[in-house]
Write a protein that holds these residues in place. Structure first.
Motif, PDB file in Angstrom:
ATOM      1  N   ASN A 179     -42.954 -12.453 -33.778  1.00 23.56           N
ATOM      2  CA  ASN A 179     -42.109 -12.079 -34.909  1.00 23.56           C
ATOM      3  C   ASN A 179     -42.637 -12.754 -36.170  1.00 23.56           C
ATOM      4  N   SER A 180     -43.156 -11.956 -37.094  1.00 19.64           N
ATOM      5  CA  SER A 180     -43.709 -12.490 -38.344  1.00 19.64           C
ATOM      6  C   SER A 180     -42.864 -12.112 -39.554  1.00 19.64           C
ATOM      7  N   GLY A 266     -37.108 -12.770 -39.426  1.00 17.70           N
ATOM      8  CA  GLY A 266     -37.570 -13.372 -38.188  1.00 17.70           C
ATOM      9  C   GLY A 266     -36.851 -14.645 -37.829  1.00 17.70           C
ATOM     10  N   GLY A 324     -37.360 -14.125 -32.640  1.00 16.92           N
ATOM     11  CA  GLY A 324     -36.994 -14.967 -33.766  1.00 16.92           C
ATOM     12  C   GLY A 324     -36.251 -16.204 -33.302  1.00 16.92           C
TER      13      GLY A 324
END
Length: 414
Positions: A179-180, A266, A324
């Protein structure tokens, strides 16, 4: 592998509803009898048999009880065994110090029972309806509001003021991806339910305030009714129905908001709030009576109406599912700290909604300013939004010098 619950509204016919109530009553009776046996007769059992009362011993006695009474045998054995397992867990939690002593189950509060997943079958009827096969009851229709995923571990049927529901506890195979997405800070409040560090303001539906007024009016009607009367029971059902409706509206709003947040961000940073301490009564006692008790009670009701803890719970598991994370930071002075210069001064908080820094003159919405401070408390090495440097917070005020902000380095990192 993740575990998720899928809850649906049942639509039983009158004969099935009578059977469901019979199941719930017998299961509740078995639980209360087992609790009484463990509480009052464990010494006699040990002297007579030399063993101790536990799930295995009480399961053997349940078999004898079902042979002696046909109306108990008419109810499927699994929910009765699950009640004994619940009691075993309750005692384990009590002796471990995680909860209080087990209490009897009450009619109108504990109207439910549980089956194992292998005993339940589900079939699709049409686009909006499906049916579940309940042992000894048959196929019961339910409103199919979302697709059922994964393998069913158990299914719980329960009754609340809005009717019968079924909840499937499922195990789902899931692979967590990287998750970016960016981070966001959220300030929770009463006037503004959620203020994001991006400047978005989210509020609970206004219908909840209307329902709260209706509930208080209905509670006053209950207070005027005679205890044990049919009219009092009817008034209590109305209060329960209003409370259940408000809870459904709140949960629906929280699910929609949290789903939207995890799709866009995120990581989420929240204040580590102690809701139990914040909603403590101000009544005091006879020796030291409290002050402003009525206004504090209204504030407590407004805080509880927001559902901060349930919002945090939903947000945490949805973020975990998408790779996240949820971070909670120290809430002290977040509303008194300037997000521009980092000075801490309570005089800067002009009102509930206005923030004007007494040091640098920065002006902003108070909740938005607090949300930015909450985001920056996540970690000292995070990228700073909008080119601001996270200054070291220094308490300032009358007679105290203003701290100097360190210059920004390459890349905007500390």
């Amino acid at each position: 592998m993740i575990h998720r619950a899928f809850r649906y509204k049942l639509a039983p016919i009158p004969a099935q509803e009578e059977q469901l109530r019979q199941f719930a009553g017998v299961v509740r009776l078995v639980y209360n009898l087992a609790l009484e046996q463990r509480r009052d007769w464990w010494r006699h059992y040990r002297c007579a048999t030399g063993g101790r009362l536990n799930y295995i011993a009480q399961a053997r006695e349940l078999t004898a009880l079902r042979k002696a009474f046909d109306w108990i045998a008419a109810v499927h054995v699994t929910p009765q065994q699950q009640a004994l397992r619940d009691l075993e867990t309750a005692y384990a939690n009590f002796f471990a110090g995680r909860s209080g002593y087990p209490s009897p189950r009450k009619r109108g509060v504990h109207d439910g029972f549980r089956f194992q997943g292998r005993e339940i079958a589900v079939k699709k009827l049409n686009r909006k309806w499906s049916a579940v096969r309940v042992p000894k009851i048959g196929w019961v229709k339910f409103r199919d509001t979302r697709p059922l995923r994964g393998r069913t571990l158990n299914a719980t049927l329960s009754l609340d003021p809005t009717g019968w529901h079924i909840s499937f506890a499922n195990e789902i195979e899931h692979e967590v991806l990287d998750n970016s997405l960016p981070s966001v800070g959220i300030d929770r409040g009463v006037t503004c339910s959620l203020m994001l560090s991006s400047g978005e303001a989210l509020n609970i539906p206004g219908e909840l305030r209307l329902l709260d007024r209706k509930k208080r009016k209905a509670q006053r009607v209950v207070a005027r009714r005679k205890r044990g009367s049919v009219r009092r029971a009817k008034a209590l059902r109305r209060v329960a129905h209003i409370s259940a409706r408000a809870g459904r509206i709140r949960r629906d709003w929280q699910h929609r908001v949290t789903t939207d947040l995890v799709r866009r961000f995120g990581s989420v940073v929240l204040e580590d709030l102690k809701t139990k301490n914040m909603t403590r009564s101000a009544a005091g006692n006879a020796d030291a009576p409290g002050k402003n008790v009525r206004s504090k009670a209204g504030l407590n009701r407004a805080i509880l109406e927001q559902g901060w803890h349930s919002f945090e719970t939903l947000l945490a598991y949805k973020l975990e599912e998408r790779g996240g994370y949820l971070c909670k930071v120290d809430p002290r002075h977040t509303s008194q700290t300037c997000s521009s210069c980092g000075a801490v001064d309570r005089e800067s908080r002009k009102s509930q909604a206005a923030f004007a820094c007494a040091t640098c003159g920065h002006r902003a919405h108070a909740d938005h300013n607090a949300a930015i401070n909450i985001l920056r408390r996540n970690t000292a090495s995070m990228l700073v939004e909008e080119g601001h440097w996270p200054s070291c917070e220094a308490r300032t005020g009358r007679g105290l010098a203003v701290s100097k902000n360190p210059p920004a380095l390459a890349g905007g990192r500390c």
